[in-house]
Design an enzyme around this catalytic site. Structure first.
Site: not given
Lengths: 429, 429
Positions: B16, B108, B132, B137, B193, B208
């Site tokens: 990211v 998150k 956001e 995503g 993960e 989330k």
């Protein structure tokens, strides 16, 4: 609550205006908690003072003249919900901006035609002019495009943005009814505008597309450059044949920047039946936003109605109450570029339906006309044979609209066609 | 461009972080046009200085310590993309807020657990803390809920927010493969993960959901109150039987305010196969927002990946550059209420799969257990009979989770069950 209230004037108390007043009354506390300041309606204006709108208007000043309301120096935000591209709506918005008010409007026609000058007027006055409710009702499409995609080069904006047309096309398919029957049904149900061409002729949806294109591509809004085709010529045959090939027909707006300029097209298209657009039922709206970073975002919801549209109006009003001040089209009006309009410049596959005279060599002549125009055929099918006419369906390989136009002209010149061919682009998600 | 640049510090240069730097470099001009001021990366921080991230970092100061980066007085916004609920991420965010920086994060886990205190710290410091990118995503779900629905009382928030789980469930159905096989495939493809329980155990998605519930209902974020169930026990049988009845199984988060309190549930559910949630393929995410005015809004897009997540980070950064300053959860942290947690309080229909010992009277005992718990049966089916065990499917009429739990306990006590029953709520759109 110590902050000063945000004082509102509301012009137009139809379905949407009534919805806005209802939200402001029902959720005063909730909204004050979210914005940090109370919202207060000071004055309202509408044509008919006596009509019962299901909300208590007794606490507000009533003004017969929306322009006078817009000029009042005890309002901060003028909410224009009268509609109409010109006339009182435009005069009132101009008056509001000239006297330093922020403006929230749901008026797609006014913005599609006068958006550039109004955006300029707002910026000159240091005011904001917002219009979330003008496009796709309660779906936050203006906000998503202007804000969520602000870090993206937008590549394509697509949308089914007229619920009435989507209702008609969906109903034709589900009930197997011809266009005229469903059109009459929709009219009886009150789904159509007084001038139904605004809906079924694609004009209302084209207004919306022009606004999205301006934001997405940083261009001056240019409604006149939108290529518009209505749904009036879509037959139940088209719908059935498309379904048989795995497609549905939708009145779809597509805007994209091509090497030849900005393409803006509102027309019936074939979309894959299993795509989100293909699955869209009834009067629902859907907007697809594509950016180079985010990929594809699909937004779906009610495109009309008191609640959804009023929700969008309130989103803009609350944005102002919270202090966000964005240029109307996401960047200063003076920096918007004048894009060259490009007619259906991006090549796609096309669906063609033609009716041929049932005589030897007719099909060959059509095939030759396509070949001469450089259009090659992916699939061809002759079906349900009602002599003396033979309906023929053709799906082409990827080609341009110019080549399709040339192919159709050639087929017509060959003298074997009956009536006007139907040509629909296949838009892939 | 006369406005002062907005100066950024970026901590975390994984997928990211690299995506954010790439957007900032690629779209510097576009973003400056949209915000009215240039964005400028001042310094970055990451674990491994030598790794090639496909972007040119030579113009930025390199800091080994993200906390020191967060404290620099030549940055305006600290962008936290390291991850982890505690440790350096939290320390750096706290340092940034303590020294007056705005913060943008995609974290998150940190916000689900420490969101209340961090939101309070941000507000005390007069800073904003935006996230956001932490949910779904590139889909603008935080923005839509906080801003577009700000004039609504939110009634329900639902979402498929873990792409890996949706990939696994979709792949099981399409390929007819058992869970273990598809889980191994997903692991080999790098979709999971390091600790796969975060994905398949529903924890990541529950983080989330807790964030969305806080915004939607104006409550203090309460991750511990989320009822969490993973997808590990979903069998290919469940998927086939659900499909046969017109449903698909999705790992679905549902948050709603009920008369008994706030329900927050992340669990596999049955949803109608022809609904937008039911149609959601592969690794895509979808969030459904419901408000009393707007009705239902459906948002769909990529829930992960460099581009989409970086797009969401940039949306927050650009929001700050444009001057919008919202409280973290949409209203001041001190005004968020402490909701009573309610376990699956809203009644729904339930899908039950049990395996019975194949002996006379077994089915009757199960039926009696359901009846005793007040659970009535809509449909029951015994199928594909591998003696000595008989799998039985039951769809109940609308009932509560407590009654279902009691029914299952009764069936287990009757001694005719083999293994653990599977109980899935049917969530209607």
């Amino acid at each position: 609550m110590t902050a000063a209230p945000l004082r509102l004037g509301v012009a137009g108390l139809g379905t949407v205006g009534g919805g806005v007043i209802a939200i402001l009354q029902r959720h005063a506390g909730l909204i004050a908690a979210r914005t940090g300041r109370p919202l207060e309606v000071v004055a309202v204006s509408a044509r008919d003072r006596r009509r019962d709108r299901g909300v208590d208007l007794s606490g507000y000043d009533w003004m017969d003249d929306p322009v006078a309301l817009a000029r009042r120096d005890d309002i901060d935000v003028f909410i224009e919900l009268m509609g109409g591209a010109d006339g009182p709506a435009k005069a009132a918005v101009e008056a509001a901006l000239a006297t330093g008010k922020d403006v929230v409007t749901a008026n797609k026609a006014m913005l599609a035609i006068h958006g550039q000058s109004l955006a300029g007027a707002a910026e000159d006055a240091g005011c904001v002019l917002r219009f979330e409710a003008a496009v796709a009702g309660g779906i936050p499409v203006i906000k998503s495009l202007t804000e969520a995609l602000a870090g993206n080069a937008v590549t394509r904006v697509m949308g089914v943005m007229n619920g009435t047309c989507n209702y008609i096309l969906t109903r034709m398919e589900e009930a197997g009814l011809p266009y005229d029957t469903v059109f009459a049904e929709a009219q009886a149900l009150g789904y159509l505008e007084a001038d139904p061409t605004l809906d079924v002729g694609g004009i209302d949806a084209a207004h919306k597309l022009a606004l999205l294109a301006a934001i997405g591509f940083g261009t001056r809004v240019n409604f006149d450059a939108v290529e518009i085709e209505g749904i009036e010529r879509i037959s139940i045959d088209d719908i059935r044949q498309a379904a048989d090939m795995g497609f549905r027909i939708k009145l779809l707006g597509v805007a994209r920047m091509t090497g030849r300029g900005l393409e803006q097209r509102m027309a019936p298209c074939l979309v894959p039946a299993d795509s989100p657009l293909g699955q869209l039922p009834g009067a629902t709206n859907m907007v697809v936003l594509e950016g180079d970073a985010v990929g594809q975002i699909v937004l779906r919801g009610a495109g009309a109605g008191a609640g959804p549209t009023a929700s969008a109006v309130m989103s803009d009003v609350i944005e102002i109450a919270r202090g966000l001040r964005l240029p109307t089209f996401g960047q200063p009006a003076a920096t918007l570029i004048d894009a060259v309009p490009a007619r259906a410049a991006a090549p796609t596959q096309w669906y063609l339906r033609m009716t041929l005279l049932d005589k030897p060599g007719a099909l060959a002549k059509v095939a030759t006309a396509l070949g001469d125009a450089g259009v090659s055929i992916d699939r061809m099918r002759q079906y349900g044979h009602a002599a003396p006419h033979a309906p023929v369906l053709i799906v082409t390989h990827t080609t341009t609209r110019d080549c399709i136009a040339q192919a159709i002209a050639g087929a017509q010149a060959s003298g074997v066609l009956v009536g006007e061919p139907v040509a629909l682009a296949i838009e892939l998600p």
